[in-house]
Design a protein around this motif. Sequence first.
Motif, PDB file in Angstrom:
ATOM      1  N   PHE A 196      39.213 -24.175  21.591  1.00 29.19           N
ATOM      2  CA  PHE A 196      39.000 -24.208  20.134  1.00 29.19           C
ATOM      3  C   PHE A 196      38.041 -25.336  19.727  1.00 29.19           C
ATOM      4  N   ILE A 197      38.037 -26.416  20.488  1.00 30.76           N
ATOM      5  CA  ILE A 197      37.076 -27.493  20.219  1.00 30.76           C
ATOM      6  C   ILE A 197      35.648 -27.004  20.452  1.00 30.76           C
ATOM      7  N   THR A 198      35.495 -26.064  21.401  1.00 28.51           N
ATOM      8  CA  THR A 198      34.169 -25.541  21.736  1.00 28.51           C
ATOM      9  C   THR A 198      33.489 -24.889  20.536  1.00 28.51           C
ATOM     10  N   GLU A 225      26.262 -39.221  15.033  1.00 27.43           N
ATOM     11  CA  GLU A 225      26.921 -39.122  16.337  1.00 27.43           C
ATOM     12  C   GLU A 225      27.598 -40.431  16.739  1.00 27.43           C
ATOM     13  N   ILE A 226      26.926 -41.548  16.534  1.00 30.06           N
ATOM     14  CA  ILE A 226      27.493 -42.834  16.950  1.00 30.06           C
ATOM     15  C   ILE A 226      28.734 -43.176  16.128  1.00 30.06           C
ATOM     16  N   ILE A 227      28.666 -42.961  14.814  1.00 26.13           N
ATOM     17  CA  ILE A 227      29.812 -43.298  13.957  1.00 26.13           C
ATOM     18  C   ILE A 227      31.019 -42.436  14.293  1.00 26.13           C
ATOM     19  N   THR A 228      30.811 -41.112  14.430  1.00 27.43           N
ATOM     20  CA  THR A 228      31.950 -40.224  14.696  1.00 27.43           C
ATOM     21  C   THR A 228      32.545 -40.461  16.081  1.00 27.43           C
ATOM     22  N   LEU A 229      31.680 -40.782  17.070  1.00 28.12           N
ATOM     23  CA  LEU A 229      32.170 -40.988  18.432  1.00 28.12           C
ATOM     24  C   LEU A 229      32.816 -42.352  18.615  1.00 28.12           C
ATOM     25  N   GLU A 258      33.715 -33.961  17.135  1.00 29.62           N
ATOM     26  CA  GLU A 258      33.002 -32.679  17.072  1.00 29.62           C
ATOM     27  C   GLU A 258      33.130 -32.003  15.702  1.00 29.62           C
ATOM     28  N   PRO A 259      34.369 -31.783  15.178  1.00 30.59           N
ATOM     29  CA  PRO A 259      34.449 -31.191  13.834  1.00 30.59           C
ATOM     30  C   PRO A 259      33.854 -32.075  12.754  1.00 30.59           C
ATOM     31  N   LEU A 260      33.994 -33.398  12.909  1.00 28.42           N
ATOM     32  CA  LEU A 260      33.465 -34.318  11.894  1.00 28.42           C
ATOM     33  C   LEU A 260      31.942 -34.248  11.814  1.00 28.42           C
ATOM     34  N   LYS A 261      31.270 -34.361  12.964  1.00 24.17           N
ATOM     35  CA  LYS A 261      29.809 -34.347  12.928  1.00 24.17           C
ATOM     36  C   LYS A 261      29.277 -32.941  12.634  1.00 24.17           C
ATOM     37  N   VAL A 264      29.394 -32.834   8.820  1.00 21.39           N
ATOM     38  CA  VAL A 264      28.329 -33.682   8.268  1.00 21.39           C
ATOM     39  C   VAL A 264      26.964 -33.013   8.445  1.00 21.39           C
ATOM     40  N   ALA A 265      26.730 -32.432   9.617  1.00 18.57           N
ATOM     41  CA  ALA A 265      25.440 -31.798   9.898  1.00 18.57           C
ATOM     42  C   ALA A 265      25.214 -30.575   9.018  1.00 18.57           C
ATOM     43  N   VAL A 266      26.260 -29.766   8.840  1.00 17.40           N
ATOM     44  CA  VAL A 266      26.134 -28.573   7.992  1.00 17.40           C
ATOM     45  C   VAL A 266      25.853 -28.975   6.544  1.00 17.40           C
TER      46      VAL A 266
END
Length: 274
Positions: A196-198, A225-229, A258-261, A264-266
């Motif tokens: 499901f993460i995929t 990416e850096i902030i979420t990771l 993964e869901p967070l970024k 944000v990207a969308v």
Amino acid sequence: TNVFLNWVLIFGNLGAPALGIRGAAIATLTARILEFLIVSIYIFCIDKRLNFKPKHLSLFDKIFALDLFQHGLPVFINEVMWSLGVSAQAAILGHIKYSAGDPVAANSIASMVQQLSTVVIFGIANAAGIIIGKSIGSGKIERAKVEAKTLKYLSYVIGVIACGVILLLKNFVINFYTIPPETKALANELMVTIAFITIFVSVSSVTIVGILRGGGDTRFCMVAEIITLWCVATPLALIGSLLRLPVPLVLILMKSDEPLKSLVAVIRINKING
């Protein structure tokens, strides 16, 4: 080449010595050298479209170099920090001793299946960067917006398909390994989690690596990416392991970037598209 040499050198098949981890290292290095030679021979000897020659390596364009530095440096930093983050997360899993099964072995099995199922995802992500970059470079901004929207929705579909593939293959793959029943059970739980993460991996890869990087928005991608990771996923995973939470839950925390970024990207793409 890598798989074949792993089989030969790790286990000592075909009369070769059993080198274990050293054999794996030799196999990987050999495969990378071969890859470099194939690409080099193709570029300099076979490809006729670019007609690239060794002498062209000495050419230098100051304006292009500055452009490359401006847009490429954030990508470089992004990839380095991502690699360090993956190593940190692997260390967190490696220090979990309270689990009935081996979390490192279980995660390795689950990750291997995820990598196989996400080949198409990363292919589309890389192609997206080329497509968007080409349209913007040609001055076709409206076309680029339509392509970005199409690729965004395609990432949802491909993510769901990849999730289904993992769920279909999980029992077959797990039974292929000779591991304790506790590790098999843990691998099954982790594989369901990763499946499901995929879906979010698909969205984040296509939108960040493809659409936004292809559009030159590399600094935003780096920050996201850096902030979420490093500020969310890795600390949460560490806290989860210290609290002795179930390994699947630690993995969910570990992949929460993964869901967070993706979100944000969308939002970023929708804002750009108006």
